[in-house]
Motif scaffolding. Structure first.
Motif, short mmCIF file in Angstrom:
data_model
loop_
_atom_site.label_atom_id
_atom_site.label_comp_id
_atom_site.label_asym_id
_atom_site.label_seq_id
_atom_site.Cartn_x
_atom_site.Cartn_y
_atom_site.Cartn_z
N LEU A 194 0.83 -1.21 0.00
CA LEU A 194 0.00 0.00 0.00
C LEU A 194 0.86 1.26 0.00
CD1 LEU A 194 -2.93 1.02 0.15
CD2 LEU A 194 -2.67 1.10 2.64
N GLY A 195 0.61 2.10 -0.99
CA GLY A 195 1.32 3.37 -1.05
C GLY A 195 2.69 3.29 -1.70
N GLN A 196 3.07 2.10 -2.12
CA GLN A 196 4.39 1.94 -2.74
C GLN A 196 4.25 1.48 -4.18
OE1 GLN A 196 7.23 -0.20 -0.31
NE2 GLN A 196 6.28 0.48 1.59
N LYS A 197 5.39 1.34 -4.85
CA LYS A 197 5.33 1.00 -6.26
C LYS A 197 5.11 -0.49 -6.49
CE LYS A 197 10.35 0.68 -6.61
NZ LYS A 197 11.56 1.23 -7.27
N VAL A 198 4.71 -0.81 -7.69
CA VAL A 198 4.55 -2.20 -8.10
C VAL A 198 5.94 -2.81 -8.24
CG1 VAL A 198 3.67 -3.72 -9.89
CG2 VAL A 198 2.41 -1.64 -9.30
N GLU A 199 6.13 -3.97 -7.59
CA GLU A 199 7.45 -4.61 -7.59
C GLU A 199 7.36 -6.00 -8.22
OE1 GLU A 199 9.61 -3.43 -3.55
OE2 GLU A 199 7.60 -4.24 -3.21
N PHE A 200 8.32 -6.33 -9.03
CA PHE A 200 8.39 -7.64 -9.66
C PHE A 200 8.79 -8.69 -8.63
CE2 PHE A 200 9.32 -10.93 -12.56
CZ PHE A 200 10.59 -11.41 -12.31
N LEU A 201 8.12 -9.82 -8.67
CA LEU A 201 8.48 -10.95 -7.81
C LEU A 201 9.18 -12.05 -8.61
CD1 LEU A 201 5.27 -11.41 -5.62
CD2 LEU A 201 7.47 -10.49 -4.90
N VAL A 202 8.46 -12.56 -9.62
CA VAL A 202 8.97 -13.74 -10.31
C VAL A 202 8.32 -13.86 -11.68
CG1 VAL A 202 7.19 -15.25 -9.35
CG2 VAL A 202 9.38 -16.23 -10.01
N SER A 203 9.07 -14.43 -12.62
CA SER A 203 8.49 -14.81 -13.90
C SER A 203 8.63 -16.31 -14.07
CB SER A 203 9.15 -14.06 -15.06
OG SER A 203 10.53 -14.38 -15.15
N PHE A 204 7.69 -16.88 -14.77
CA PHE A 204 7.56 -18.33 -14.86
C PHE A 204 7.35 -18.68 -16.31
CE2 PHE A 204 6.96 -22.14 -12.47
CZ PHE A 204 5.99 -22.91 -13.08
N TYR A 205 8.20 -19.52 -16.86
CA TYR A 205 8.08 -19.87 -18.28
C TYR A 205 8.15 -21.37 -18.42
CZ TYR A 205 9.18 -20.42 -23.21
OH TYR A 205 9.17 -20.80 -24.52
N ASN A 206 7.14 -21.90 -19.04
CA ASN A 206 7.14 -23.33 -19.39
C ASN A 206 7.45 -24.20 -18.17
OD1 ASN A 206 6.71 -25.32 -21.27
ND2 ASN A 206 8.85 -25.41 -21.89
N ASN A 207 6.78 -23.90 -17.09
CA ASN A 207 6.86 -24.67 -15.84
C ASN A 207 8.16 -24.51 -15.07
OD1 ASN A 207 4.27 -25.78 -16.20
ND2 ASN A 207 5.11 -27.30 -17.60
N GLU A 208 8.91 -23.46 -15.37
CA GLU A 208 10.12 -23.19 -14.59
C GLU A 208 10.22 -21.71 -14.28
OE1 GLU A 208 13.10 -26.64 -16.38
OE2 GLU A 208 13.58 -24.53 -16.61
N ILE A 209 10.85 -21.40 -13.16
CA ILE A 209 11.12 -19.99 -12.85
C ILE A 209 12.14 -19.45 -13.84
CG2 ILE A 209 12.18 -18.43 -11.18
CD1 ILE A 209 10.90 -20.09 -8.97
N SER A 210 11.79 -18.32 -14.47
CA SER A 210 12.68 -17.71 -15.44
C SER A 210 13.55 -16.64 -14.80
CB SER A 210 11.83 -17.12 -16.57
OG SER A 210 12.62 -16.43 -17.48
N GLU A 211 12.92 -15.78 -14.04
CA GLU A 211 13.64 -14.75 -13.31
C GLU A 211 12.96 -14.54 -11.97
OE1 GLU A 211 13.93 -11.68 -16.91
OE2 GLU A 211 14.95 -10.90 -15.14
N LYS A 212 13.70 -14.09 -11.00
CA LYS A 212 13.10 -13.74 -9.72
C LYS A 212 13.85 -12.58 -9.11
CE LYS A 212 15.62 -17.23 -7.07
NZ LYS A 212 15.51 -18.38 -6.14
N SER A 213 13.15 -11.82 -8.30
CA SER A 213 13.77 -10.68 -7.63
C SER A 213 14.25 -11.10 -6.24
CB SER A 213 12.76 -9.54 -7.51
OG SER A 213 11.77 -9.85 -6.55
N GLU A 214 14.92 -10.17 -5.59
CA GLU A 214 15.43 -10.47 -4.24
C GLU A 214 14.29 -10.60 -3.23
OE1 GLU A 214 16.20 -7.87 -6.06
OE2 GLU A 214 15.61 -6.04 -5.02
N ILE A 215 13.12 -10.10 -3.61
CA ILE A 215 11.95 -10.22 -2.72
C ILE A 215 11.50 -11.67 -2.67
CG2 ILE A 215 9.56 -9.50 -2.36
CD1 ILE A 215 10.21 -7.02 -4.07
N PHE A 216 11.65 -12.37 -3.78
CA PHE A 216 11.16 -13.74 -3.92
C PHE A 216 12.11 -14.68 -3.20
CE2 PHE A 216 8.14 -16.44 -6.04
CZ PHE A 216 8.80 -17.65 -6.21
#
Lengths: 114, 113
Positions: free
Chosen positions: B39-61
């Motif tokens: 709330l009140g903060q920016k949208v932050e990326f967590l993770v991307s998922f491609y073809n049943n595998e994690i493609s990228e993830k942030s330090e939050i994840f």
């Protein structure tokens, strides 16, 4: 890594007033730029985008934005706002040819009084 | 225009409990993303998922988060042991026809008490 700054956190306008929301980004290469809008209780929707070409981009609902490369800016404008424009506005950037994951600004809350 | 729904729209949970947030794209997609917005903060990326595998993830994840595609259509984000600071809106997103754009779901508001 890229970053995005939106300097106006809260903007309050009356209907028919003109709008300009600031967006500056930090990145060493070429970028793709986006403005998203989030109406109350709804999901993020794409307003407009810039990939290349004419730096003045027209979007939906009368919005436009101008990419000024020398200023690293992509300000959003609308000549005459309506009550229905009340929403949260987010600027976002992705590196050209790189990750498709946008980096968002903090957002600007716009309230338009009828 | 692709569409995606998310369930539940609002989840209230006790600290330490596990939650599962679901994302259902209307059409089949191999690629999807999870974001959060405190709330009140920016949208932050967590993770991307491609073809049943994690493609990228942030330090939050971190290790408390996981993503799955349990049945070939739904995508889930699981938070194993929720903390107060996990309270946020969680959005899933899928790429549009132009892969540099994303279509966002309506979000799940998670409240951790």
């Amino acid at each position: 890594a890229q970053s995005v700054s939106q300097h106006n956190h809260h903007v309050i306008l009356s209907e028919a007033a003109s709008l300009e929301l600031g967006c500056n980004y930090s990145y060493g290469g070429t970028v793709n730029l986006f403005w998203y809008v989030q109406y109350p209780g709804q999901h993020l929707q794409l307003l407009l985008k810039y990939f290349s070409g004419d730096p003045l981009v027209k979007g939906i609902k009368g919005f436009e934005a101008e990419f000024i490369k020398s200023k690293f800016s992509f300000n959003l404008r609308k000549p005459s706002v309506q009550w229905s424009d009340t929403a949260e506005y987010f600027c976002a950037v992705t590196p050209s040819g790189g990750s498709y994951i946008p980096t968002f600004g903090r957002g600007t809350s716009l309230i338009v009084h009828p | 225009e692709p569409e995606v729904t998310q369930t539940p729209s609002h989840q209230v949970t006790q600290m330490g409990q596990e939650v599962i947030l679901r994302c259902v794209p209307i059409s089949n997609h191999l690629y999807f993303y999870w974001y959060r917005q405190i709330l009140g903060q920016k949208v932050e990326f967590l993770v991307s998922f491609y073809n049943n595998e994690i493609s990228e993830k942030s330090e939050i994840f971190d290790d408390q988060f996981s993503v799955e595609r349990p049945d070939g259509s739904n995508f889930t984000l699981k938070i194993r042991s929720t903390k107060l600071e996990d309270s946020a809106m969680y959005f899933c997103a899928i790429p549009t026809d132009q892969y540099n754009e994303q279509f966002f779901g309506p979000g799940t508001r998670l409240t951790v008490l």
